[in-house]
Design an enzyme around this catalytic site. Structure first.
Site, PDB file in Angstrom:
ATOM      1  N   ARG A  11       0.822  -1.210   0.000  1.00  0.00           N
ATOM      2  CA  ARG A  11       0.000   0.000   0.000  1.00  0.00           C
ATOM      3  C   ARG A  11       0.862   1.268   0.000  1.00  0.00           C
ATOM      4  NH1 ARG A  11      -5.365  -1.415   3.742  1.00  0.00           N
ATOM      5  NH2 ARG A  11      -6.377  -2.642   2.099  1.00  0.00           N
ATOM      6  N   LYS A  38     -20.450 -17.008   0.978  1.00  0.00           N
ATOM      7  CA  LYS A  38     -21.873 -16.803   1.254  1.00  0.00           C
ATOM      8  C   LYS A  38     -22.561 -15.823   0.319  1.00  0.00           C
ATOM      9  CE  LYS A  38     -21.448 -17.805   6.215  1.00  0.00           C
ATOM     10  NZ  LYS A  38     -21.697 -17.295   7.587  1.00  0.00           N
ATOM     11  N   GLY A  92     -10.043  -9.040  -0.973  1.00  0.00           N
ATOM     12  CA  GLY A  92      -8.924  -9.699  -0.303  1.00  0.00           C
ATOM     13  C   GLY A  92      -8.633 -11.108  -0.781  1.00  0.00           C
ATOM     14  N   GLY A 115     -13.303  -3.225   0.856  1.00  0.00           N
ATOM     15  CA  GLY A 115     -14.677  -2.773   0.998  1.00  0.00           C
ATOM     16  C   GLY A 115     -15.103  -1.756  -0.037  1.00  0.00           C
TER      17      GLY A 115
END
Length: 399
Positions: free
Chosen positions: A38, A199, A356, A379
């Site tokens: 990063r 999920k 991720g 996110g």
């Protein structure tokens, strides 16, 4: 996507105080940064501004200190790694507002770089409090956001401050936004999306948005079992959210109306235990044993997925096709990743991936560098795929 202002719109910045929001929320092990990815990504923006004579003042958060100073979440731990990556001295201020910040900024020469302390040491950061925003804004003449990964949060340092100062996208933010525009904003068709993971419940908004925008949606991972089971097929002990059967069917119906093909596994690799090199067999999805679980899609499904990748002009990928962390259940993910990389290198495909597990899977396959763009934003990338407006991006738009 509306046009946004970039560093190309900045002129005569020598001597100007430029507040640059960066993502320094990096992994630290035993007090040392263990992955500088990063930092490396924001280096071009920092160095470009420094070389043009600006006083570069870095804003960042680290961890979740919940509005209070926490010693092991101080950016002073990150500063040495920032210096190492930039190969340039980086000063540090013990606060991001008040006298410590003001004094450190006053001592800067043109081209200097200063890192301010963790913005989340103040409750006003995450609450986007007007008073805290104003205190941050006092420290600069211009604001640059180079932290797409934090752009989905309307925090003081990501959104509030842009209402006080002229605001621009840094080079990393610019690259991310341009890649995402090619992915879903104004893509070259056909567009194929691959969505995997455990999920359905965590990706309902994502799936609902994608089926209205892409030409084909490949569903893999544990969530594929929910779609298979919703059609009355027994998936044995496979990970499955049986209570979301109606949701799965509704998404399939929306896809049908929108002309989006839903691509589900037709065969799978099943095992009785979740561990590396567990005894396994390949079966049709209609013949999964009652005591077994599907841990990867099978060879016929791999061929089907790769065929869709071959047809695509644009590929958007979020989530693995199987339990790629353990062999041999990484085969489908690796195969699809290699095929997408080959198509990209041949100039036949624009490939945008993020999330991720997705980044880990592409690194596992050794092809992350071969994709058109791989987002580490997590996110923010997911919310963009869900079609949501990102506050930290919206404030950078022109007009």
């Amino acid at each position: 996507m509306p046009a946004f202002k970039t560093l190309d719109d900045l002129t005569d910045i020598a001597g100007k105080r430029i507040l640059v929001r960066v993502d320094l929320n990096v992994p630290v092990t035993d007090g040392k940064v263990s992955d500088t990815t990063r930092i490396e990504r924001v280096a071009p923006t920092i160095l470009e501004l420094s070389e043009k004579g600006a006083k570069v003042i870095l804003l960042a958060h680290f961890g979740r200190p919940k509005g209070e100073p926490v010693a092991d979440q101080s950016l002073s731990l990150i500063a040495p790694s920032v210096e190492e990556v930039l190969d340039q001295r980086v000063a540090f201020a013990s606060d991001c507002i008040g006298a410590p910040a003001a004094d450190a900024i006053a001592a800067m020469n043109d081209g200097d770089i200063l890192l301010l302390e963790n913005t989340r040491f103040h409750k006003g950061e995450e609450k986007n409090e007007a008073g805290f925003v104003a205190e941050l804004a006092k420290n600069g003449d211009i604001y640059v956001n180079d932290a797409f990964s934090a752009a989905h949060r309307a925090h003081a340092s990501t959104e509030g401050i842009a209402h006080h100062l002229p605001a621009y996208a840094g080079r990393t933010m610019q690259a991310e936004l341009e890649a995402l525009e090619k992915g879903l904003g104004q893509p070259t068709r056909p567009v194929v999306a691959i969505v995997g993971g455990a999920k359905v419940s965590t990706k309902i908004d994502l799936l609902s948005n994608l089926v209205t925008k892409v030409d084909a949606l490949v569903i893999g991972g544990g969530m594929a079992n929910t779609f298979i089971a919703a059609q009355g097929i027994n998936v044995g002990k496979s990970l499955c959210e049986h209570d979301l059967a109606e949701t799965a069917l509704a998404i399939m119906e929306t896809a049908k109306t929108a002309g989006c093909a839903i691509v589900l596994p037709v065969d799978g690799v099943v095992a009785r235990e979740f561990k590396a090199n567990a005894a396994n067999e390949t079966v049709d999805v209609t013949a999964i044993p009652a005591d077994a679980m599907m841990l990867d899609v099978g060879p016929k499904s791999i061929e089907l997925v790769n065929d869709w990748i071959g047809k695509a002009a644009t590929l958007v990928w979020n989530g693995p096709l199987g339990a790629f962390e353990i062999t041999p259940f990484d085969k489908a993910t690796v195969s699809a990743a290699l095929h997408a990389a080959e198509q990209t290198k041949a100039g036949k495909l624009v490939s945008v991936a993020g999330g991720g597990d997705t980044v880990s899977a592409l690194n596992h396959a050794g092809v992350a560098d071969d994709f058109s763009y791989v987002s580490t934003a997590g996110g923010a990338f997911l919310e963009w795929m869900e079609g949501k407006e990102l506050p930290g991006v919206a404030v950078l738009t022109k007009g």
